[in-house]
Design a protein around this motif. Structure first.
Motif, mmCIF file in Angstrom:
data_model
loop_
_atom_site.group_PDB
_atom_site.id
_atom_site.type_symbol
_atom_site.label_atom_id
_atom_site.label_comp_id
_atom_site.label_asym_id
_atom_site.label_seq_id
_atom_site.Cartn_x
_atom_site.Cartn_y
_atom_site.Cartn_z
ATOM 1 N N GLN A 57 0.861 -1.190 0.000
ATOM 2 C CA GLN A 57 0.000 0.000 0.000
ATOM 3 C C GLN A 57 0.896 1.237 0.000
ATOM 4 O O GLN A 57 1.811 1.352 0.811
ATOM 5 N N THR A 58 0.605 2.159 -0.900
ATOM 6 C CA THR A 58 1.433 3.363 -1.014
ATOM 7 C C THR A 58 0.712 4.575 -0.426
ATOM 8 O O THR A 58 -0.509 4.689 -0.512
ATOM 9 N N PHE A 72 0.928 7.617 -1.475
ATOM 10 C CA PHE A 72 0.283 8.368 -2.560
ATOM 11 C C PHE A 72 0.007 7.397 -3.691
ATOM 12 O O PHE A 72 0.638 6.360 -3.796
ATOM 13 N N ARG A 73 -0.985 7.758 -4.509
ATOM 14 C CA ARG A 73 -1.492 6.782 -5.460
ATOM 15 C C ARG A 73 -0.498 6.385 -6.543
ATOM 16 O O ARG A 73 0.124 7.248 -7.166
ATOM 17 N N SER A 109 -1.693 3.508 -8.596
ATOM 18 C CA SER A 109 -2.669 2.418 -8.580
ATOM 19 C C SER A 109 -2.405 1.311 -9.588
ATOM 20 O O SER A 109 -2.991 0.242 -9.480
ATOM 21 N N GLU A 129 -1.799 -0.936 -4.134
ATOM 22 C CA GLU A 129 -3.025 -0.352 -3.578
ATOM 23 C C GLU A 129 -2.691 0.992 -2.931
ATOM 24 O O GLU A 129 -1.591 1.166 -2.422
ATOM 25 N N PRO A 130 -3.670 1.893 -2.905
ATOM 26 C CA PRO A 130 -3.452 3.093 -2.085
ATOM 27 C C PRO A 130 -3.577 2.711 -0.618
ATOM 28 O O PRO A 130 -4.215 1.705 -0.296
#
Ligand code: UDP
Length: 222
Positions: A86-87, A89-90, A92, A96-97
């Protein structure tokens, strides 16, 4: 849950440099990982070069953590550990955000969640991201993986008589300016009563010990 394990949910912080360490197997407690990026790019060292301002340098640093996260994900999945990245910032197409509830759900399903892009803000570090995510997902401890055995009273590479601290208070860390984590990270842990275990990632078996809550490295707390 295995009752012999001290922690039920942990936040493991792995710096960029430490990424080549050994891997965890048979993970029982729920594990989330914040990855650093200093092995590739550290914003503070580049700011000022060729007109690069600090914020731009830090965004490049955050992108470096995404590279490490994807590398770590591929490596963990190759040994059969299911993961999600999961990051902050996006991005995508590749990950995943960051969605807090979704991260918690992944952990409940036994996946290791790898948090990338730090906090998503320049002027912060991935240690602060570790403290922040730990508090957000209600993990019980930040396990800070490094390449030294823990926190010493002097630099062990220069002073052979340097002593390893078994335990320290947050106050000792901040008042003696022990370079464990930056101030933002350590005070965030202090304010939220999150213990921090600083341990050596390069010694086989240490991650498992830290995750199980066995004695390893230096424990920082109240
Ligand atoms: N960074 C940032 N905001 C954050 C986390 C990281 O701007 O919330 C940038 C910063 O430039 C930092 C780089 O990303 O130097 C790499 O992270 P860090 O230095 O914390 O990595 P580590 O030392 O753990 O390898």
């Amino acid at each position: 849950d295995n009752p012999s394990y001290k922690w039920r949910r942990v936040l493991l912080k792995v710096s960029g440099e430490a990424l080549a360490g050994d891997h965890t197997q048979n993970i029982d407690p729920k594990v989330a990982i914040v990855v650093g990026g200093g092995n590739i790019f550290r914003g503070s060292s580049w700011a000022g070069c060729s007109g690069l301002d600090r914020s731009s340098a830090d965004y490049i640093g955050m992108l470096a953590t995404v590279m490490n996260a994807m590398f770590l994900q591929a490596t963990m999945e190759s040994i059969g550990i299911p993961t999600r990245v999961q990051t902050a910032f996006r991005m995508s197409e590749v990950a995943e955000p960051y969605i807090r509830r979704r991260a918690v759900r992944h952990l409940e399903k036994g996946r290791v969640v790898i948090f990338a892009a730090g906090t998503g803000n320049p002027f912060f570090t991935t240690d602060t991201a570790a403290a922040l995510r730990c508090a957000e997902i209600n993990a019980e401890v930040v396990l800070k993986a490094t390449n030294v055995d823990g926190v010493y009273d002097d630099d062990p590479r220069r002073n052979p008589n340097a002593r390893l601290h078994d335990t320290l208070t947050y106050h000792e860390v901040t008042s003696k300016d022990l370079s464990v984590m930056d101030m933002t990270a350590i005070t965030l842990c202090q304010e939220n009563n999150i213990p921090v275990v600083v341990f050596n990632l390069t010694k086989a078996g240490n991650i498992a010990k830290a995750i199980k809550g066995e004695s390893v490295g230096t424990l920082i707390g109240g």
